[in-house]
Enzyme design. Structure first.
Site, PDB file in Angstrom:
ATOM      1  N   THR A  14     -67.115  27.269  89.540  1.00 59.16           N
ATOM      2  CA  THR A  14     -66.808  27.024  90.955  1.00 59.16           C
ATOM      3  C   THR A  14     -65.326  27.190  91.237  1.00 59.16           C
ATOM      4  O   THR A  14     -64.929  27.895  92.165  1.00 59.16           O
ATOM      5  CB  THR A  14     -67.226  25.581  91.303  1.00 59.16           C
ATOM      6  N   VAL A 134     -55.988  16.287  89.171  1.00 65.62           N
ATOM      7  CA  VAL A 134     -55.987  14.925  89.721  1.00 65.62           C
ATOM      8  C   VAL A 134     -56.327  14.963  91.209  1.00 65.62           C
ATOM      9  O   VAL A 134     -55.574  15.504  92.014  1.00 65.62           O
ATOM     10  CB  VAL A 134     -54.608  14.255  89.536  1.00 65.62           C
ATOM     11  N   GLY A 136     -58.433  16.619  92.983  1.00 68.83           N
ATOM     12  CA  GLY A 136     -58.782  17.916  93.585  1.00 68.83           C
ATOM     13  C   GLY A 136     -57.733  18.463  94.531  1.00 68.83           C
ATOM     14  O   GLY A 136     -56.633  18.828  94.114  1.00 68.83           O
ATOM     15  N   LYS A 207     -57.704  10.916  85.171  1.00 70.28           N
ATOM     16  CA  LYS A 207     -56.777  11.227  86.276  1.00 70.28           C
ATOM     17  C   LYS A 207     -55.699  10.141  86.383  1.00 70.28           C
ATOM     18  O   LYS A 207     -54.516  10.436  86.587  1.00 70.28           O
ATOM     19  CB  LYS A 207     -57.567  11.345  87.582  1.00 70.28           C
TER      20      LYS A 207
HETATM   21  N1  HSE Z   1     -66.969  14.603  89.088  1.00 72.79           N
HETATM   22  C1  HSE Z   1     -65.707  14.555  89.729  1.00 72.79           C
HETATM   23  C2  HSE Z   1     -65.825  13.718  90.980  1.00 72.79           C
HETATM   24  C3  HSE Z   1     -65.215  15.939  90.045  1.00 72.79           C
HETATM   25  O1  HSE Z   1     -66.938  13.295  91.319  1.00 72.79           O
HETATM   26  O2  HSE Z   1     -64.844  13.443  91.623  1.00 72.79           O
HETATM   27  C4  HSE Z   1     -63.760  16.102  89.858  1.00 72.79           C
HETATM   28  O3  HSE Z   1     -63.285  15.527  88.693  1.00 72.79           O
END
Ligand code: HSE
Length: 428
Positions: A14, A134, A136, A207
């Site tokens: 993605t 961290v 997104g 994170k």
């Molecule tokens: N699985 C993670 C979330 C995606 O739900 O935020 C990004 O680390």
């Protein structure tokens, strides 16, 4: 024309696909902003023939990401494969050894191996950039290393796993159990391949470990985090907390105290009307506090193609511009090792328990708290069954060790009909 910055992209899931699409769609805009073209020389992924929304044949192909990292026509390795070790780490090490910078979204790799990788990068006069690792799309690493670089950071907090926030808010709004919403989240594709990474708090903990290193100039210490997931949060607690003006969040908190680095990623109660308390669904939020600036709140998408690719591109553009901030915002060799401490900062606690409905039961619980030096702020008894009485208590500020003493004493009274639930109330 200036020389292009040439990318080698390892991982075309993605995020990798999102990066390719931005480079293709915004080529002219990126060139204007970076002052030079940004191009893709080669790509690598597990499967070549797959519809990704762009033509993979437009780029050279490598089966092996390590070979990709070493290519002469690659200036920057964009590592988007994931995994704390294995091919991601091997390709990162190969890129650094070959004199290339690295941009990665790989929080697990950096939370576990970040110190060694940052030192290796520094020894080769290279940098590893990880904005996308961290929260997104939220530019939090940049906020700390640049916008707030003149501040002593006093506290970092964040809701940084969208899946957990989705599960908790959906439980509350739909009155569903954890198991029911977990199934929904799985069907929606929200969960990592190993769901424990999400619901066990590990992904969010990775994170937090990275943010703490950047915020406090300390060595990355994932093992020093007090980690607790959301698996044991019940709809009962969500509803009772809401009734008292709180919401339950999987909240990361990091603070450098006189005794050491306190890092927690645990379910907490937060005031429902606070910015964190108002956070819905899969959205992320990071709260930064600095001695000069006060509190900064950043909110946005923590995952997904566009938001994560956006963060990757901000690092790529920085490198194209020649901006070379050290991996953790300062020299890796200068990051300080401090002891991990827990529960240094006192807080009020929410307690929920089921008592035998008999004379003196409540008095014994109150005495257990009092004997441990814990004062009761609020208390409520509600919804009796034939033999038991559910009781909610909000304490004044106390430390976890004092609370644990009180819980041990409560267990010894013989009046508990169930194991008490205890959740920290964070002052956000
Ligand atoms: N699985 C993670 C979330 C995606 O739900 O935020 C990004 O680390």
């Amino acid at each position: 024309m200036s020389e292009p910055l040439r990318l080698g992209i390892a991982g075309l899931g993605t995020v990798g696909s999102g990066v390719v699409k931005i480079v293709e769609k915004h080529a002219e805009m990126l060139e204007r902003r970076a002052g030079r073209p940004i191009t893709i020389s080669a790509v690598s992924a597990r499967t070549r023939d797959k519809d990704r929304g762009f033509d993979v044949n437009a780029y050279a192909w490598e089966d092996d990401p390590v070979v990709l990292a070493r290519r002469d026509d690659v200036d920057v390795l964009v590592e988007l494969m994931g995994g704390s070790d294995g091919p991601a780490k091997a390709a990162t090490e190969a890129a650094i050894a070959a004199g290339k910078d690295v941009v990665t979204a790989n929080k697990a790799m950096l939370a576990i191996n970040g110190q060694a990788l940052a030192e290796a990068a520094e020894a080769n006069d290279r940098v590893i950039r990880f904005e996308a690792a961290v929260a997104g799309g939220i530019p939090v690493v940049k906020a700390l290393t640049e916008g707030l670089a003149g501040n002593e950071i006093t506290r970092v907090m964040g809701v940084m796993n969208g899946t957990c926030n989705y599960i908790l808010t959906r439980m509350e709004h739909a009155g569903l159990t954890y198991d029911e919403v977990f199934e929904e989240a799985a069907k929606l594709g929200y969960l990592e391949a190993d769901p424990t990474l999400d619901v066990g708090g590990i992904d969010a903990g990775h994170k937090l470990a990275l943010l703490a290193a950047v915020a406090f100039g300390t060595k990355v210490d994932f093992d020093g985090i007090k980690l607790e997931g959301i698996e044991r949060i019940s709809i009962e607690d969500i509803e009772q907390a809401a009734d008292m003006g709180y919401r339950i969040k999987l909240l990361g908190v990091a603070r450098l105290t006189g005794e050491g680095l306190e890092q927690r990623m645990t379910p907490c109660l937060v005031p429902a009307d606070s910015p964190i308390g108002q956070l819905e669904n899969a959205t992320n939020m990071v709260v930064l506090e600095g001695d000069a600036v006060g509190q900064i709140v950043l909110r946005g998408a923590g995952a997904g193609e566009g938001p994560t690719a956006s963060a990757v591109m901000s690092d790529v553009i920085d490198l194209a511009r020649g901006a070379r901030v050290h991996t953790f915002g300062q020299s890796a060799a200068g990051l300080v090792a401090v002891p991990a401490v827990q529960s240094v900062t006192p807080a009020p606690y929410y307690l929920r328990m089921e008592l035998l409905d008999e004379p003196g039961a409540l008095a014994k619980i109150a005495a257990a708290l009092g004997n441990s030096g814990i004062s009761i702020d609020r208390m409520r008894q509600y919804g009796h069954t034939a033999t038991t009485a559910p009781v909610l208590i909000v304490t004044h500020k106390t430390t976890r060790p004092e609370l644990d003493d009180a819980l041990d004493a409560m267990a010894a009274t013989g009046v508990l009909a169930s194991e008490p639930v205890s959740i920290r109330i964070e002052d956000v």
